[in-house]
Design a protein around this motif. Structure first.
Motif, PDB file in Angstrom:
ATOM      1  N   LYS A   1       0.828  -1.208   0.000  1.00 30.07           N
ATOM      2  CA  LYS A   1       0.000   0.000   0.000  1.00 30.07           C
ATOM      3  C   LYS A   1       0.864   1.261   0.000  1.00 30.07           C
ATOM      4  O   LYS A   1       1.982   1.279   0.509  1.00 30.07           O
ATOM      5  CB  LYS A   1      -0.942   0.022   1.203  1.00 30.07           C
TER       6      LYS A   1
ATOM      7  N   THR B   1      -9.207  -1.577   1.671  1.00 31.44           N
ATOM      8  CA  THR B   1      -9.474  -2.034   0.307  1.00 31.44           C
ATOM      9  C   THR B   1     -10.965  -2.283   0.119  1.00 31.44           C
ATOM     10  O   THR B   1     -11.698  -2.527   1.079  1.00 31.44           O
ATOM     11  CB  THR B   1      -8.706  -3.331  -0.017  1.00 31.44           C
ATOM     12  N   SER B   2     -11.390  -2.214  -1.147  1.00 39.02           N
ATOM     13  CA  SER B   2     -12.781  -2.471  -1.510  1.00 39.02           C
ATOM     14  C   SER B   2     -12.816  -3.422  -2.702  1.00 39.02           C
ATOM     15  O   SER B   2     -12.026  -3.264  -3.644  1.00 39.02           O
ATOM     16  CB  SER B   2     -13.494  -1.167  -1.873  1.00 39.02           C
TER      17      SER B   2
ATOM     18  N   ASN C   1      -7.095   0.153  -4.905  1.00 40.92           N
ATOM     19  CA  ASN C   1      -6.852  -0.349  -3.556  1.00 40.92           C
ATOM     20  C   ASN C   1      -5.427  -0.129  -3.065  1.00 40.92           C
ATOM     21  O   ASN C   1      -5.151  -0.297  -1.878  1.00 40.92           O
ATOM     22  CB  ASN C   1      -7.191  -1.838  -3.486  1.00 40.92           C
TER      23      ASN C   1
ATOM     24  N   GLU D   1      -6.995  -2.871  -8.459  1.00 40.89           N
ATOM     25  CA  GLU D   1      -5.891  -3.020  -7.513  1.00 40.89           C
ATOM     26  C   GLU D   1      -4.815  -1.973  -7.731  1.00 40.89           C
ATOM     27  O   GLU D   1      -4.105  -1.604  -6.803  1.00 40.89           O
ATOM     28  CB  GLU D   1      -5.289  -4.420  -7.624  1.00 40.89           C
TER      29      GLU D   1
END
Length: 307
Positions: free
Chosen positions: A132, A243-244, A218, A249
């Motif tokens: 991330k 994240t969803s 994400n 991504e």
């Protein structure tokens, strides 16, 4: 739900916006050992300059609406670092490490790098951390000093005060209280909710920042909390990656979008696209995010900042 009273420190911030002269006088004699003494603000009878934007709210803030997410009992670790105490749900993180960041007001420092000195607590073993952009952390700044030093901090605190005055009136994106130390532009804000911690209140939302064209993704998505303690002395920023399942991504404009997602438009019109992203994220169940919104809200609600 406790009644939130506009603290004296935030009145001082309003005085800064109006170019008022603010003087401080201690309310009591200091104890033999040094202690933090809350100042008394003496304001002039009238501002020296008219407020250039919207009318200022009164000094009393109405009760905030009940959060749609009730407090959740936490099963995790409670950690304390200096004045900050927080409980970390075991499904979110397995520990934390803290540091005190020294003052940086160097003329060579960019505005977003400046700090009056602050506390930073980083979460270890964070469930959604891998790959991330943003690191999970809690930041605590002295509110007035930060507002005086960094224009972005002043603006964020001012916008937060306006939001807390009327949290039922969801602000436009350019009026959302943002992260002063983000060297990028906010793209959208979804799942906006007023949320209180043990001795303060603020707003949480899901967002993403970028310096150029990207699609919602994400890798860059994070849960953001902006708050202030009840006495107005401390300004709190929390950044937690999230994240969803409906987002790509990667921020690459050609990255595949999952079923039910919103593809980045071929015409490059970003504003309508990010409005559609906000609408999409707003209708997603809290449990569909990872970590869940319930768990992250509970982490925020557990925060306590000692005077």
């Amino acid at each position: 739900m406790k009644k939130t009273i506009l603290p004296l420190t935030l009145l001082a911030l309003t005085a800064l916006a109006c170019n008022m002269t603010v003087s401080f006088a201690p309310t009591s004699q200091p104890e033999p050992e040094p202690t933090r003494v809350s100042p008394t603000l003496t304001l002039p009878a009238a501002p020296t300059q008219a407020v250039p934007t919207q009318p200022q709210p009164t000094s009393e803030v109405p009760n905030l609406p009940e959060p749609t997410v009730p407090p959740q009992p936490l099963s995790g670790s409670t950690i304390t670092f200096h004045r900050l105490t927080v409980t970390l749900p075991q499904t979110v993180a397995n520990g934390a490490s803290g540091s005190e960041i020294p003052r940086n007001d160097s003329p060579e420092a960019a505005q977003w790098q400046k700090t009056p000195g602050h506390l930073q607590v980083s979460l270890d073993g964070y469930y959604a951390l891998q790959g991330k952009t943003n690191q999970p952390a809690i930041y605590v700044f002295p509110a007035l000093e930060y507002a005086e030093l960094a224009p972005a901090a002043f603006e964020s605190i001012h916008r937060l005060r306006n939001y807390l005055y009327d949290p039922n009136n969801v602000p436009a994106l350019d009026q959302m209280p943002g992260v002063p130390f983000m060297n990028a532009k906010i793209l959208f804000a979804a799942q906006i909710l007023p949320l209180s911690f043990q001795n303060g209140t603020g707003v949480r939302y899901i967002t993403e920042y970028a310096q150029g064209p990207v699609q919602a993704n994400n890798t860059d998505l994070f849960y953001n909390y902006i708050g202030v303690t009840d006495d107005g002395n401390d300004y709190v920023v929390v950044i937690l990656p999230i994240t969803s399942p409906v987002l790509a991504e990667s921020g690459d404009l050609n990255a595949p979008v999952p079923s039910g997602g919103v593809p980045y438009p071929d015409n490059g019109r970003a504003d309508p696209y990010f409005i559609a992203i906000s609408d999409l994220l707003n209708v997603q169940p809290g449990g569909s995010f990872s970590p869940s919104l319930d768990m992250l809200d509970s982490l925020i609600q557990s925060i306590s900042i000692a005077p």
